[in-house]
Design a protein around this motif. Structure first.
Motif, PDB file in Angstrom:
ATOM      1  N   SER A 154      -1.747   0.815   2.590  1.00  0.00           N
ATOM      2  CA  SER A 154      -2.625   0.153   1.621  1.00  0.00           C
ATOM      3  C   SER A 154      -3.575   1.164   1.004  1.00  0.00           C
ATOM      4  O   SER A 154      -4.289   1.873   1.699  1.00  0.00           O
ATOM      5  CB  SER A 154      -3.438  -0.960   2.301  1.00  0.00           C
ATOM      6  N   ASP A 156      -5.419  -0.160  -1.594  1.00  0.00           N
ATOM      7  CA  ASP A 156      -6.264  -1.122  -2.308  1.00  0.00           C
ATOM      8  C   ASP A 156      -6.447  -2.322  -1.377  1.00  0.00           C
ATOM      9  O   ASP A 156      -5.755  -3.330  -1.487  1.00  0.00           O
ATOM     10  CB  ASP A 156      -5.568  -1.528  -3.617  1.00  0.00           C
ATOM     11  N   LEU A 157      -7.399  -2.186  -0.451  1.00  0.00           N
ATOM     12  CA  LEU A 157      -7.464  -3.140   0.667  1.00  0.00           C
ATOM     13  C   LEU A 157      -7.752  -4.567   0.246  1.00  0.00           C
ATOM     14  O   LEU A 157      -7.468  -5.494   1.013  1.00  0.00           O
ATOM     15  CB  LEU A 157      -8.431  -2.645   1.754  1.00  0.00           C
ATOM     16  N   ASP A 158      -8.283  -4.774  -0.975  1.00  0.00           N
ATOM     17  CA  ASP A 158      -8.464  -6.134  -1.483  1.00  0.00           C
ATOM     18  C   ASP A 158      -7.381  -6.494  -2.506  1.00  0.00           C
ATOM     19  O   ASP A 158      -7.505  -7.518  -3.194  1.00  0.00           O
ATOM     20  CB  ASP A 158      -9.835  -6.256  -2.164  1.00  0.00           C
ATOM     21  N   GLY A 216       3.628  -8.278   3.738  1.00  0.00           N
ATOM     22  CA  GLY A 216       2.556  -8.993   4.409  1.00  0.00           C
ATOM     23  C   GLY A 216       1.203  -8.319   4.263  1.00  0.00           C
ATOM     24  O   GLY A 216       0.166  -8.930   4.517  1.00  0.00           O
ATOM     25  N   GLY A 217       1.215  -7.042   3.866  1.00  0.00           N
ATOM     26  CA  GLY A 217      -0.036  -6.321   3.660  1.00  0.00           C
ATOM     27  C   GLY A 217      -0.619  -6.588   2.279  1.00  0.00           C
ATOM     28  O   GLY A 217      -0.183  -7.493   1.551  1.00  0.00           O
ATOM     29  N   ARG A 218      -1.626  -5.814   1.936  1.00  0.00           N
ATOM     30  CA  ARG A 218      -2.282  -5.927   0.628  1.00  0.00           C
ATOM     31  C   ARG A 218      -2.398  -4.552  -0.006  1.00  0.00           C
ATOM     32  O   ARG A 218      -2.727  -3.589   0.679  1.00  0.00           O
ATOM     33  CB  ARG A 218      -3.720  -6.450   0.805  1.00  0.00           C
ATOM     34  N   VAL A 249      -8.839   3.882   0.954  1.00  0.00           N
ATOM     35  CA  VAL A 249      -8.234   2.565   1.178  1.00  0.00           C
ATOM     36  C   VAL A 249      -8.660   1.598   0.080  1.00  0.00           C
ATOM     37  O   VAL A 249      -8.360   0.418   0.129  1.00  0.00           O
ATOM     38  CB  VAL A 249      -8.605   1.992   2.567  1.00  0.00           C
ATOM     39  N   ASP A 267      -3.517  -7.832   9.666  1.00  0.00           N
ATOM     40  CA  ASP A 267      -3.290  -8.003   8.227  1.00  0.00           C
ATOM     41  C   ASP A 267      -2.618  -6.789   7.590  1.00  0.00           C
ATOM     42  O   ASP A 267      -1.897  -6.933   6.609  1.00  0.00           O
ATOM     43  CB  ASP A 267      -4.627  -8.236   7.498  1.00  0.00           C
ATOM     44  N   TYR A 268      -2.911  -5.601   8.110  1.00  0.00           N
ATOM     45  CA  TYR A 268      -2.429  -4.385   7.445  1.00  0.00           C
ATOM     46  C   TYR A 268      -1.287  -3.691   8.177  1.00  0.00           C
ATOM     47  O   TYR A 268      -0.500  -2.982   7.544  1.00  0.00           O
ATOM     48  CB  TYR A 268      -3.596  -3.401   7.238  1.00  0.00           C
TER      49      TYR A 268
END
Lengths: 319, 319
Positions: free
Chosen positions: A167, A169-171, A178-180, B168, B275-276
């Protein structure tokens, strides 16, 4: 490096390729079948066996000392299984055991396709001579692999270097993994095209909405097309810089269909890399297009097999 | 591992510590000086020489076979120089050569402080027995180091594992390093405190605005304090997941002052990691607090020296 003659399999969602590869990375014999990706697992395995049988029919086969497999991921080299996202019939499929059986007991080495491409680039391509390198494929997805301390670094399960799913771009947008905000979610070909279309870019009369068509539009000066490649380049740069900051790579090699966009991708990538690769020990990182082509998967699987069949501590490629 | 008796230096912006460390990681002799961080380079070196002279005055010194240095970064192990951000008098300072001169020619190994802490945790702490690990310090800054394939992986310049400065949040706030959205910019103690204050949290009568005070408020249920730790945990999780996705680590060890917040940090960190860390080969990553304490820098520098003074290919720690 010196490698013996080895067999290789390159398994993707579209095709299954097999080959015999000599010690100079030349392909001596090859065979190919479409991947029956929507059929059951045994049908897919039958296609693999047909490819192997065709290659093994060559009189050169008797000299093969090992077989390497580069497969679409995820793979699990420690368990010898594969679960390619685009081949639903294979989930935890024991490919290593089945290939060993099909080849009369040859030693089998399994790696992910990004690791295979990296082995090829380190042996024959742009990463040759580099002790620490990231090689990546930017295409329908984004994959990669690492060379660390002069050696291919597949990791315990053969998945190391999976840069497409870190990631940056954590948002950011949810990724199918399944991640962002994964690199792939921003920089893959389909995402470059999606972003251009969302921004108002329209394809030509041929209706081609591929990343290659967006690249052509960018080359012609279309601002939305340019911006979409710049955004992809920004995500790739953040991912490359993260890799360099974590493991000190000397070069990042970028291949795959999207890399064929050339300066449309590489110019903003070089600029963005300066923004993210800031610490003293990562500022000098080099950037290069991949040199091995469509055979990278086969050549790299062969290189991985040659490495896997000898003492890991002393094997080196690229020399 | 078996190591001989070695000398160690731990060089930070606040203090310079030295020690003799035995083969079990016990500190036999120690000395310390404040770092004259705002003085010229020779004054800082004089403090190092005083520490070394005090340690060398011990009758045990004659058994020392090597000296390890863990230093605030950036360091350049290949050049033997250090340029600690908080010691402006040292820019490209030839610390390895000067320490070699001061110790009568002992072999010197230089690593960054995050790598030193990692060596300590792999030898004596929570990463013991793991072949692939990320160890990190979350404090005024965020640093780290890697164990790969059973061995400390300092990288060519001794800076590998520098997780604090991977991005990130590619559109995020500018970081003093020049990048954007770095893990440290979101998760360090000062940034946890800054975010809580910006969100309306107010310190108690003692005026303590440290991350520890924010942690106490979070423990008491203050929503802004809780949210600030959750955001830090999210950034740390994205960074840990990125590392696992790139190099397949089995455990992430988190130490440093901010980790002392305990479950205030670790509970949201475990949640965010789910989540990540989504791909099959990273889902089982473990998370643990660091076990080595304030002596981690000295013990780790000793471990790095023990590794550096023998064949890199065969040296292992943790066994």
């Amino acid at each position: 490096m010196h490698i013996d003659r080895v067999a290789a399999l390159d398994i993707g969602g579209t095709k299954i390729a097999g080959a015999l590869v000599d010690g100079n990375g030349r392909i001596l014999v090859r065979a190919q079948r479409p991947t029956p990706a929507q059929e059951d697992g045994e049908s897919v395995m039958r296609a693999v066996e047909e490819v192997l049988a065709e290659v093994a029919a060559s009189p050169l086969w008797s000299g093969a000392t090992a077989i390497g497999i580069g497969s679409a991921g995820p793979v699990d080299a420690s368990a010898g299984t594969v679960s390619p996202v685009n081949v639903p019939g294979w989930r935890g499929f024991p490919l290593v055991e089945r290939v060993r059986e099909a080849t009369g007991g040859l030693p089998v080495t399994l790696v992910g396709d990004g690791v295979a491409m990296t082995a090829a680039e380190h042996w024959q391509g742009a990463a040759r001579g580099y002790d620490n390198a990231l090689c990546m494929v930017v295409s329908t997805g984004v994959g990669g692999g690492l060379v660390l301390g002069g050696k291919l670094h597949p990791g315990p399960t053969g998945n190391s270097g999976h840069i497409g799913h870190i990631s940056v771009d954590l948002d950011g947008d949810l990724c199918p993994c399944g991640g962002r905000g994964c690199v792939e979610r921003i920089a893959s070909g389909p995402n470059i095209a999606r972003r251009a279309l969302e921004g108002g870019w329209q394809p030509g009369p041929d209706g081609d909405t591929s990343a290659a068509a967006v690249a052509a539009a960018a080359r012609a000066g279309h601002p939305v097309a340019i911006a979409s490649f710049e955004r992809a380049a920004q995500a790739l740069a953040a991912g490359i810089a993260a890799t360099a900051t974590l493991v000190e790579i000397g070069i990042a090699v970028v291949g795959g269909g999207v890399a064929n966009a050339g300066e449309v991708l590489f110019a903003p990538l070089r600029r963005s890399l300066r923004d993210y690769a800031t610490l003293s020990f990562v500022q000098r990182i080099e950037l290069a297009p991949a040199l091995t082509g469509t055979d990278a998967g086969l050549v790299g699987a062969a290189a991985a097999a040659a490495l896997g069949s000898r003492d890991e501590e002393t094997a080196t490629i690229g020399g």
